[in-house]
Scaffold this motif. Structure first.
Motif, PDB file in Angstrom:
ATOM      1  N   LYS A  59       0.750  -1.065  -0.095  1.00 14.33           N
ATOM      2  CA  LYS A  59      -0.127   0.166  -0.128  1.00 14.33           C
ATOM      3  C   LYS A  59       0.934   1.225  -0.030  1.00 14.33           C
ATOM      4  CE  LYS A  59      -3.988   2.604   0.514  1.00 14.33           C
ATOM      5  NZ  LYS A  59      -4.609   2.628  -0.612  1.00 14.33           N
ATOM      6  N   HIS A  60       0.694   2.134  -1.049  1.00 12.71           N
ATOM      7  CA  HIS A  60       1.792   3.125  -1.225  1.00 12.71           C
ATOM      8  C   HIS A  60       1.041   4.406  -0.631  1.00 12.71           C
ATOM      9  CE1 HIS A  60       2.871   0.400  -4.519  1.00 12.71           C
ATOM     10  NE2 HIS A  60       4.100   1.095  -4.657  1.00 12.71           N
ATOM     11  N   ILE A  61       1.597   5.054   0.458  1.00 15.04           N
ATOM     12  CA  ILE A  61       1.224   6.144   0.924  1.00 15.04           C
ATOM     13  C   ILE A  61       2.257   7.327   0.593  1.00 15.04           C
ATOM     14  CG2 ILE A  61       0.563   7.397   3.016  1.00 15.04           C
ATOM     15  CD1 ILE A  61       0.416   4.211   4.161  1.00 15.04           C
ATOM     16  N   VAL A  62       1.590   8.290  -0.147  1.00 16.75           N
ATOM     17  CA  VAL A  62       2.749   9.259  -0.585  1.00 16.75           C
ATOM     18  C   VAL A  62       2.500  10.784   0.116  1.00 16.75           C
ATOM     19  CG1 VAL A  62       3.205  10.710  -2.548  1.00 16.75           C
ATOM     20  CG2 VAL A  62       2.560   8.141  -2.864  1.00 16.75           C
ATOM     21  N   ILE A  63       3.639  11.253   0.699  1.00 15.69           N
ATOM     22  CA  ILE A  63       3.543  12.372   1.216  1.00 15.69           C
ATOM     23  C   ILE A  63       3.868  13.739   0.431  1.00 15.69           C
ATOM     24  CG2 ILE A  63       4.232  13.983   3.370  1.00 15.69           C
ATOM     25  CD1 ILE A  63       5.009  11.245   4.822  1.00 15.69           C
ATOM     26  N   THR A  64       3.101  14.668   0.221  1.00 12.80           N
ATOM     27  CA  THR A  64       3.371  15.850  -0.781  1.00 12.80           C
ATOM     28  C   THR A  64       2.773  17.043  -0.278  1.00 12.80           C
ATOM     29  OG1 THR A  64       3.164  16.491  -2.771  1.00 12.80           O
ATOM     30  CG2 THR A  64       1.297  15.298  -2.096  1.00 12.80           C
ATOM     31  N   ARG A  65       3.500  18.271  -0.351  1.00 15.16           N
ATOM     32  CA  ARG A  65       2.910  19.480  -0.018  1.00 15.16           C
ATOM     33  C   ARG A  65       1.765  19.937  -0.971  1.00 15.16           C
ATOM     34  NH1 ARG A  65       8.184  20.469   0.507  1.00 15.16           N
ATOM     35  NH2 ARG A  65       9.046  20.285   2.584  1.00 15.16           N
ATOM     36  N   GLN A  66       1.601  19.225  -2.215  1.00 13.99           N
ATOM     37  CA  GLN A  66       0.641  19.714  -3.330  1.00 13.99           C
ATOM     38  C   GLN A  66      -0.756  19.178  -2.804  1.00 13.99           C
ATOM     39  OE1 GLN A  66       1.954  18.067  -7.116  1.00 13.99           O
ATOM     40  NE2 GLN A  66       4.300  19.002  -6.719  1.00 13.99           N
ATOM     41  N   LYS A  67      -1.688  20.224  -2.891  1.00 14.40           N
ATOM     42  CA  LYS A  67      -2.612  19.948  -2.216  1.00 14.40           C
ATOM     43  C   LYS A  67      -3.782  19.000  -3.230  1.00 14.40           C
ATOM     44  CE  LYS A  67      -2.251  21.722   1.823  1.00 14.40           C
ATOM     45  NZ  LYS A  67      -1.874  20.707   2.822  1.00 14.40           N
ATOM     46  N   ASP A  68      -3.547  19.102  -4.400  1.00 15.49           N
ATOM     47  CA  ASP A  68      -4.350  18.861  -5.453  1.00 15.49           C
ATOM     48  C   ASP A  68      -3.622  17.470  -6.081  1.00 15.49           C
ATOM     49  OD1 ASP A  68      -2.409  20.117  -6.767  1.00 15.49           O
ATOM     50  OD2 ASP A  68      -3.663  21.002  -8.374  1.00 15.49           O
ATOM     51  N   TYR A  69      -2.571  16.938  -5.532  1.00 11.56           N
ATOM     52  CA  TYR A  69      -1.755  15.580  -6.172  1.00 11.56           C
ATOM     53  C   TYR A  69      -2.638  14.644  -5.688  1.00 11.56           C
ATOM     54  CZ  TYR A  69       2.134  12.794  -6.899  1.00 11.56           C
ATOM     55  OH  TYR A  69       3.012  11.788  -7.483  1.00 11.56           O
ATOM     56  N   GLU A  70      -2.729  13.686  -6.929  1.00  9.96           N
ATOM     57  CA  GLU A  70      -3.678  12.442  -6.944  1.00  9.96           C
ATOM     58  C   GLU A  70      -2.922  11.329  -7.867  1.00  9.96           C
ATOM     59  OE1 GLU A  70      -7.817  12.568  -7.716  1.00  9.96           O
ATOM     60  OE2 GLU A  70      -7.977  14.346  -6.856  1.00  9.96           O
ATOM     61  N   LYS A  71      -2.810  10.350  -7.271  1.00  8.08           N
ATOM     62  CA  LYS A  71      -2.055   9.068  -8.192  1.00  8.08           C
ATOM     63  C   LYS A  71      -3.067   7.926  -7.805  1.00  8.08           C
ATOM     64  CE  LYS A  71       1.007  10.855 -10.179  1.00  8.08           C
ATOM     65  NZ  LYS A  71       1.391  10.947 -11.916  1.00  8.08           N
ATOM     66  N   GLU A  72      -3.511   7.303  -9.147  1.00 11.33           N
ATOM     67  CA  GLU A  72      -4.186   6.094  -9.055  1.00 11.33           C
ATOM     68  C   GLU A  72      -3.486   4.863  -8.420  1.00 11.33           C
ATOM     69  OE1 GLU A  72      -6.608   3.012 -11.495  1.00 11.33           O
ATOM     70  OE2 GLU A  72      -6.329   4.943 -12.516  1.00 11.33           O
ATOM     71  N   GLY A  73      -3.959   4.445  -7.266  1.00  7.53           N
ATOM     72  CA  GLY A  73      -3.253   3.393  -6.471  1.00  7.53           C
ATOM     73  C   GLY A  73      -2.426   3.712  -5.201  1.00  7.53           C
ATOM     74  N   ALA A  74      -2.399   4.903  -5.064  1.00  4.68           N
ATOM     75  CA  ALA A  74      -1.703   5.478  -3.864  1.00  4.68           C
ATOM     76  C   ALA A  74      -2.590   6.382  -3.033  1.00  4.68           C
ATOM     77  CB  ALA A  74      -0.358   6.432  -4.415  1.00  4.68           C
ATOM     78  N   GLU A  75      -2.414   6.309  -1.769  1.00  3.17           N
ATOM     79  CA  GLU A  75      -2.768   7.174  -0.731  1.00  3.17           C
ATOM     80  C   GLU A  75      -2.130   8.305  -0.542  1.00  3.17           C
ATOM     81  OE1 GLU A  75      -5.983   8.479   1.723  1.00  3.17           O
ATOM     82  OE2 GLU A  75      -5.996   6.363   0.709  1.00  3.17           O
ATOM     83  N   VAL A  76      -2.548   9.643  -0.960  1.00  2.08           N
ATOM     84  CA  VAL A  76      -1.875  10.943  -0.694  1.00  2.08           C
ATOM     85  C   VAL A  76      -2.172  11.724   0.505  1.00  2.08           C
ATOM     86  CG1 VAL A  76      -1.454  13.072  -1.944  1.00  2.08           C
ATOM     87  CG2 VAL A  76      -1.888  10.983  -3.313  1.00  2.08           C
ATOM     88  N   VAL A  77      -1.236  11.988   1.194  1.00  2.00           N
ATOM     89  CA  VAL A  77      -1.439  12.732   2.421  1.00  2.00           C
ATOM     90  C   VAL A  77      -0.516  13.820   2.368  1.00  2.00           C
ATOM     91  CG1 VAL A  77      -2.026  10.762   3.865  1.00  2.00           C
ATOM     92  CG2 VAL A  77       0.308  11.188   3.516  1.00  2.00           C
ATOM     93  N   HIS A  78      -0.556  14.712   3.593  1.00  2.00           N
ATOM     94  CA  HIS A  78       0.162  15.920   3.491  1.00  2.00           C
ATOM     95  C   HIS A  78       1.318  16.119   4.608  1.00  2.00           C
ATOM     96  CE1 HIS A  78      -2.026  16.715  -0.102  1.00  2.00           C
ATOM     97  NE2 HIS A  78      -3.233  16.741   0.567  1.00  2.00           N
ATOM     98  N   SER A  79       1.391  14.996   5.438  1.00  2.00           N
ATOM     99  CA  SER A  79       2.472  15.095   6.639  1.00  2.00           C
ATOM    100  C   SER A  79       2.571  13.598   6.720  1.00  2.00           C
ATOM    101  CB  SER A  79       1.740  15.918   7.734  1.00  2.00           C
ATOM    102  OG  SER A  79       0.730  14.972   8.216  1.00  2.00           O
ATOM    103  N   LEU A  80       3.743  13.644   7.373  1.00  2.62           N
ATOM    104  CA  LEU A  80       4.160  12.250   7.905  1.00  2.62           C
ATOM    105  C   LEU A  80       3.244  11.800   9.019  1.00  2.62           C
ATOM    106  CD1 LEU A  80       6.116   9.934   8.355  1.00  2.62           C
ATOM    107  CD2 LEU A  80       7.449  11.435   9.945  1.00  2.62           C
TER     108      LEU A  80
END
Length: 173
Positions: A59-80
């Protein structure tokens, strides 16, 4: 939940340059797959984008500052903290990079699975310094260079010093 950092870093703590590894160690890739399969892997956006495709059985969990970032197959969050909260139902999660995420995660980590590449490299991403007063080396396994590996490397397993001390095991290959 146990938090384990998994990394390959050179003697000067270099991780990579221009969002790529600066070495090729097939055995390390196999070890990474064995360690992280069937778990949540937490990473920064640049690390995620360095993969040619999603890593299977994770399960991929991606941390980014980009508020509108989306990637299929990954959970996008904005902090550790948000990534760890998302994974709170897991027995163990793995922090897999890059340099800034490792630095943020170090205080939370219980364990470090480090492949120490015995060379120095020019890099733009670095693994944080391991303070040996806070971490105990419990396993070391050396691998010499060969036809598939242009560099000597050692698998090192560290646990936080507050954990029960365990005897160090050393394996030579």
């Amino acid at each position: 939940m146990k938090i384990t950092m998994v990394a390959a870093a050179a003697e000067n703590n270099a991780l990579g340059k221009d969002n790529e590894l600066v070495w090729h160690l097939p055995d390390d890739f196999k070890r990474f797959k064995a360690i992280t399969s069937h778990h949540h892997i937490i990473m920064g956006r640049k690390t995620f984008e360095s993969f040619p495709k999603l890593l299977p059985n994770r399960k991929h969990i991606v941390i980014t500052r980009q508020k509108d970032y989306e990637k299929e197959g990954a959970e996008v969050v904005h902090s550790l903290e948000e990534a760890l909260k998302f994974s709170s139902d897991q027995d163990e999660v793995f922090i897999i990079g890059g340099g800034e995420i490792y630095k943020q995660a170090l205080p939370y980590a219980d364990k470090i699975e480090l492949t120490r590449v015995h060379d120095t490299f020019e890099a733009d991403a670095y693994f944080p310094e391991i303070d040996e007063s806070n971490w105990k080396l419990i396993h070391s396994e050396y691998h010499g260079k060969d036809e598939l590996h242009k560099h000597d490397f050692t698998y090192l397993t560290y646990i936080k010093s507050k954990n029960q001390p365990q005897p160090i095991s050393t394996i030579q290959n």
